[in-house]
Scaffold this motif. Sequence first.
Motif, short mmCIF file in Angstrom:
data_model
loop_
_atom_site.label_atom_id
_atom_site.label_comp_id
_atom_site.label_asym_id
_atom_site.label_seq_id
_atom_site.Cartn_x
_atom_site.Cartn_y
_atom_site.Cartn_z
N VAL A 102 75.70 54.05 33.47
CA VAL A 102 75.27 52.65 33.49
C VAL A 102 74.02 52.50 34.35
O VAL A 102 73.08 51.78 33.98
CB VAL A 102 76.41 51.74 34.03
N ILE A 103 73.97 53.20 35.48
CA ILE A 103 72.81 53.14 36.37
C ILE A 103 71.58 53.71 35.66
O ILE A 103 70.48 53.14 35.73
CB ILE A 103 73.10 53.89 37.69
N ILE A 104 71.76 54.84 34.96
CA ILE A 104 70.64 55.45 34.25
C ILE A 104 70.12 54.51 33.17
O ILE A 104 68.92 54.32 33.00
CB ILE A 104 71.06 56.81 33.64
N LEU A 105 71.06 53.88 32.44
CA LEU A 105 70.66 52.96 31.38
C LEU A 105 69.93 51.74 31.96
O LEU A 105 68.95 51.25 31.40
CB LEU A 105 71.89 52.52 30.59
N ALA A 106 70.41 51.26 33.12
CA ALA A 106 69.75 50.12 33.77
C ALA A 106 68.31 50.48 34.16
O ALA A 106 67.39 49.67 33.99
CB ALA A 106 70.54 49.69 35.00
N HIS A 107 68.11 51.70 34.66
CA HIS A 107 66.75 52.13 35.01
C HIS A 107 65.88 52.25 33.76
O HIS A 107 64.68 51.96 33.81
CB HIS A 107 66.78 53.46 35.77
N ALA A 108 66.49 52.69 32.67
CA ALA A 108 65.72 52.77 31.42
C ALA A 108 65.29 51.39 30.96
O ALA A 108 64.15 51.19 30.54
CB ALA A 108 66.57 53.45 30.34
N PHE A 109 66.19 50.40 31.06
CA PHE A 109 65.83 49.03 30.70
C PHE A 109 64.73 48.49 31.62
O PHE A 109 63.90 47.69 31.20
CB PHE A 109 67.05 48.11 30.74
N ASN A 110 64.75 48.94 32.89
CA ASN A 110 63.69 48.53 33.81
C ASN A 110 62.31 48.96 33.29
O ASN A 110 61.30 48.33 33.58
CB ASN A 110 63.92 49.12 35.20
N GLY A 111 62.30 50.08 32.52
CA GLY A 111 61.04 50.55 31.95
C GLY A 111 60.46 49.60 30.91
O GLY A 111 59.29 49.70 30.56
N LEU A 112 61.29 48.67 30.42
CA LEU A 112 60.80 47.68 29.45
C LEU A 112 60.34 46.38 30.12
O LEU A 112 59.76 45.53 29.46
CB LEU A 112 61.89 47.36 28.43
#
Length: 198
Positions: A102-112
């Motif tokens: 979940v943390i990794i996915l949240a960081h990926a969304f931060n990239g958007l």
Amino acid sequence: SMAVLVVGTLVDEPFTFESLVKALAVKMGRSAVIIFGLGMLGAGFTSAVTAPLASAITARDLFSDPGNKQWKKGAKWFSMVWMIVLLTGMGFGYAGIKPVPVIILAHAFNGLILPLVTLFLFYIINDPSIMGKENLNSPVSNVLMFLINTIAWLLGAWQLLTVALRLLNIHTESPSDLILWVLLFSVILNGIISGKIL
């Protein structure tokens, strides 16, 4: 973060906090290990305080009318939100659950977030009702911004896609196909905005 990365270059084994502590102990002695521990405690403490407070402020801005006394700092709903967030984090910690995906996915969304902000910026700086006709972007600036925004969307969408594939345990033989899909998505999205501007 930069200091941790620099010290991490001394670690020969797989990178963990334990291996980092061993490298510090060998090079700088026991005092460095204590300082590192205090730094990690400070980092964890500031995150534990900041996340619930930010959640409460966000919830207040989303769900409250201006001047609502129940959403003021220290009031019922404001306090309830940050307590729920804090207790949820403590619950995960005590249960030993590590929500790394979940943390990794949240960081990926931060990239958007950056491309999304630049998209709104692209639209606003070309709106005469907001900027005034004399302050609008020139055509050359719009073309350059279109290219920059497309690259930002490409990088953000690529990051999100690779993380999603890793989390879903999907392996692709041809990453070039993914790059083409992400590029197509980026160009279409920018084209929609640009069409309203140009």
